[in-house]
Design a protein around this motif. Structure first.
Motif, PDB file in Angstrom:
ATOM      1  N   MET A 157       0.962  -1.269  -0.095  1.00 33.35           N
ATOM      2  CA  MET A 157      -0.145   0.034  -0.037  1.00 33.35           C
ATOM      3  C   MET A 157       0.794   1.069   0.061  1.00 33.35           C
ATOM      4  O   MET A 157       0.453   2.353  -0.615  1.00 33.35           O
ATOM      5  CB  MET A 157      -1.098  -0.111   1.043  1.00 33.35           C
ATOM      6  N   VAL A 184     -17.230  -2.336  -2.955  1.00 34.39           N
ATOM      7  CA  VAL A 184     -17.186  -1.219  -1.803  1.00 34.39           C
ATOM      8  C   VAL A 184     -18.405  -1.328  -0.927  1.00 34.39           C
ATOM      9  O   VAL A 184     -18.448  -1.031   0.438  1.00 34.39           O
ATOM     10  CB  VAL A 184     -16.895   0.140  -2.174  1.00 34.39           C
ATOM     11  N   THR A 211     -18.608  -4.138   1.354  1.00 37.63           N
ATOM     12  CA  THR A 211     -17.624  -4.110   2.325  1.00 37.63           C
ATOM     13  C   THR A 211     -18.234  -3.270   3.544  1.00 37.63           C
ATOM     14  O   THR A 211     -18.069  -3.500   4.569  1.00 37.63           O
ATOM     15  CB  THR A 211     -16.395  -3.712   2.004  1.00 37.63           C
ATOM     16  N   CYS A 222     -19.604  -3.996   7.680  1.00 38.73           N
ATOM     17  CA  CYS A 222     -19.194  -3.028   8.910  1.00 38.73           C
ATOM     18  C   CYS A 222     -20.441  -2.618   9.434  1.00 38.73           C
ATOM     19  O   CYS A 222     -20.308  -2.462  10.692  1.00 38.73           O
ATOM     20  CB  CYS A 222     -18.351  -1.635   8.186  1.00 38.73           C
ATOM     21  N   GLN A 253     -12.198  -7.769  10.866  1.00 36.63           N
ATOM     22  CA  GLN A 253     -10.972  -7.161  10.746  1.00 36.63           C
ATOM     23  C   GLN A 253     -10.323  -8.229   9.680  1.00 36.63           C
ATOM     24  O   GLN A 253      -9.659  -7.619   8.446  1.00 36.63           O
ATOM     25  CB  GLN A 253     -10.034  -7.182  12.045  1.00 36.63           C
ATOM     26  N   PHE A 255     -12.137  -7.431   6.169  1.00 39.02           N
ATOM     27  CA  PHE A 255     -12.012  -6.095   5.730  1.00 39.02           C
ATOM     28  C   PHE A 255     -10.478  -6.153   4.824  1.00 39.02           C
ATOM     29  O   PHE A 255     -10.392  -5.366   3.914  1.00 39.02           O
ATOM     30  CB  PHE A 255     -11.935  -5.289   6.831  1.00 39.02           C
ATOM     31  N   LYS A 256      -9.417  -6.770   5.493  1.00 46.22           N
ATOM     32  CA  LYS A 256      -8.207  -6.916   4.907  1.00 46.22           C
ATOM     33  C   LYS A 256      -8.182  -7.485   3.392  1.00 46.22           C
ATOM     34  O   LYS A 256      -7.571  -7.152   2.519  1.00 46.22           O
ATOM     35  CB  LYS A 256      -7.248  -7.786   5.828  1.00 46.22           C
ATOM     36  N   LEU A 282     -10.097  -4.821   1.152  1.00 44.95           N
ATOM     37  CA  LEU A 282      -9.188  -3.714   0.996  1.00 44.95           C
ATOM     38  C   LEU A 282      -8.040  -4.277  -0.161  1.00 44.95           C
ATOM     39  O   LEU A 282      -7.679  -3.620  -1.273  1.00 44.95           O
ATOM     40  CB  LEU A 282      -8.720  -3.478   1.971  1.00 44.95           C
ATOM     41  N   MET A 283      -7.519  -5.258   0.297  1.00 42.15           N
ATOM     42  CA  MET A 283      -6.387  -5.829  -0.512  1.00 42.15           C
ATOM     43  C   MET A 283      -6.699  -6.110  -1.968  1.00 42.15           C
ATOM     44  O   MET A 283      -5.861  -6.149  -3.065  1.00 42.15           O
ATOM     45  CB  MET A 283      -5.494  -6.984   0.020  1.00 42.15           C
ATOM     46  N   ASN A 284      -8.170  -6.742  -2.205  1.00 40.91           N
ATOM     47  CA  ASN A 284      -8.427  -7.042  -3.421  1.00 40.91           C
ATOM     48  C   ASN A 284      -8.497  -5.822  -4.150  1.00 40.91           C
ATOM     49  O   ASN A 284      -8.199  -5.871  -5.463  1.00 40.91           O
ATOM     50  CB  ASN A 284      -9.815  -7.794  -3.433  1.00 40.91           C
ATOM     51  N   LEU A 285      -8.950  -4.650  -3.820  1.00 38.29           N
ATOM     52  CA  LEU A 285      -8.989  -3.424  -4.508  1.00 38.29           C
ATOM     53  C   LEU A 285      -7.574  -2.966  -4.677  1.00 38.29           C
ATOM     54  O   LEU A 285      -7.370  -2.414  -5.757  1.00 38.29           O
ATOM     55  CB  LEU A 285      -9.676  -2.423  -3.510  1.00 38.29           C
ATOM     56  N   VAL A 286      -6.763  -3.127  -3.634  1.00 39.74           N
ATOM     57  CA  VAL A 286      -5.596  -2.812  -3.990  1.00 39.74           C
ATOM     58  C   VAL A 286      -4.723  -3.602  -5.344  1.00 39.74           C
ATOM     59  O   VAL A 286      -4.070  -3.038  -6.248  1.00 39.74           O
ATOM     60  CB  VAL A 286      -4.597  -2.902  -2.681  1.00 39.74           C
TER      61      VAL A 286
END
Length: 436
Positions: free
Chosen positions: A58, A80, A83, A87, A104, A107-108, A111-115
């Protein structure tokens, strides 16, 4: 020794991540999917490799030049929104403490899929991503297939400890999901030894899936094979291979395997099957009572089953990605998840349709078709397993969206006269894949 090797590989990759950030994406997939550190016995077993790779990747993304946006597709905002909704469902969870811990972890993954989608930008990087995904799971598939042969199918195949696919049912479905990607890599590979090696890996992954004794995986394998044949540009060869291989694989398995598979027809007499139905009814009743947010993560306990299940004392996990999503995140969560699947499916159809007259983009049509096959396998097998947060299907959706962006950009340019490449992963022109 394994601890040292894994540690050296991870830390040696970190400087290169700042030079080429997509390397960080590949390392993240390798660590999160294969879990190589779980193959060690020393300090590396619990070392936070994933957190180190994620932070480095990141940071590299932030400082890297060029655009920093995911592919242009409605699937991205839906992912998104899904996700964010998880939450929200955690805020109103029945078991907020346990639910937050699970959030947690999930969410990781999201998030990392988007990254990953932001870092994988061209065909070469995309194919490296596919090789990483396929290799990470094929390692266990080949190993499991050899184990099944060596033991005559008398013992079950299990996945890497401490991962989403540790259970025999879960790892079997993972093998089913990755087989179409292995077949795609077989289609586009040039070197004969690599093509034959990939065919061997496919056979061993299929055998390992059967060796898991998973009934859901058997149904997924059958459904996946049927759709794989429909999407393949080489129907005669593939159909002949399936007609020869699948019966032989099934005949190889011992009588105890056949007896377990026979319970599919007599599920009313099987305690495990009836327990799943009880869990599905619990999730439905819970969602009706809490239609917006569901019960949040970690709802499979005595209190929830006592309140919502027809058989309160028969406590099971969800055993279905659909009922899992419904029970944990309500009808809105299920709607977002299904919308994500539908949008990705339509994107694959768009890729196949738009590349029909572009020889240089035939690879994209083939990949889109094979990802559709993986989605079918996961959709069928996932109906009987609690794998809603398994990261590989999300990475494949991401790969599909990246493919769509590459095609979209390429269509704005004139088609080149020839298509091809060089090297071990060179892409050869292939016939198109029929649209579903």
């Amino acid at each position: 020794m394994r601890d040292i090797v894994i540690t050296l590989i991870v830390f040696a990759s970190l400087p290169y991540t700042f030079k080429k950030p997509y390397i960080g994406a590949l390392m993240w997939i390798w660590i999160s999917v294969m879990n190589p550190h779980r193959l060690s016995w020393g300090f590396a077993y619990d070392f936070p490799f994933a957190a180190i790779i994620a932070a480095t990747t990141m940071l590299a993304l932030l400082v890297a030049p060029g655009p920093k946006r995911p592919p242009s597709s409605p699937a991205v905002p839906v992912l998104v929104a899904f996700t964010i909704w998880m939450c929200i469902s955690t805020i109103f969870a029945i078991n907020p403490g346990e639910s937050f811990v699970m959030l947690q972890r999930v969410f990781k993954i999201m998030l990392m899929n988007l990254v990953v989608m932001m870092l994988i930008r061209n065909k070469e990087q995309l194919h490296l991503m596919l090789w990483t995904l396929a290799g990470s799971l094929a390692y266990y598939g080949v190993k499991g297939g050899v184990f099944t042969i060596a033991t005559g199918g008398s013992f079950r195949v299990w996945g890497p400890e401490g991962s989403f696919i540790y259970g025999n049912n879960e790892v079997a479905l993972a093998f089913v999901v990755i087989i179409p990607i292995l077949y795609y890599l077989h289609l586009v590979s040039v070197k004969k030894w690599l093509k034959y090696g990939l065919l061997g890996a496919i056979g061993l992954c299929a055998l390992a899936s059967l060796g898991s004794y998973s009934r859901g995986a058997l149904l997924a394998l059958v459904g996946m094979c049927g759709f794989l044949w429909l999407k393949s540009p080489k129907k005669a060869a593939l159909g002949t291979g399936m007609a020869l291989m699948l019966p032989l694989l099934i005949l190889f398995m011992p009588a105890q395997w056949t007896e377990r598979m026979d319970t599919i027809d007599n599920y009313q007499e099987d305690g495990s099957a009836m327990g799943r139905i009880n869990a599905w009814q619990m999730a439905t009743n819970l969602a009706i009572d809490r239609p917006l947010t569901g019960g949040g993560f970690e709802i499979y306990d005595a209190y929830v089953f006592g309140r919502y299940a027809p058989v309160p004392n028969d406590i099971h996990a969800a055993h279905s990605i659909y009922f899992q999503c419904l029970g944990e995140h309500g009808f809105i969560g299920l709607g977002l998840y299904l919308a994500l699947i539908v949008i990705c499916w339509r994107r694959a159809k768009w890729i196949i349709r738009q590349t029909a007259k572009r020889d240089d983009l035939k690879w994209a049509a083939q990949l889109a078709g094979m990802i559709q096959v993986s989605m079918i396998g996961f959709g069928v097998g996932g109906a009987f397993l609690s794998l809603l947060y398994f990261d590989v299907p999300y990475y494949l959706m991401g790969a599909l969206l990246v493919t769509g962006q590459i095609v979209q950009d390429a269509l704005q340019q004139p088609a080149p006269a020839t298509a091809g490449g060089s090297g071990p992963h060179a892409i050869a022109a292939q016939p198109t894949v029929k649209q579903a």
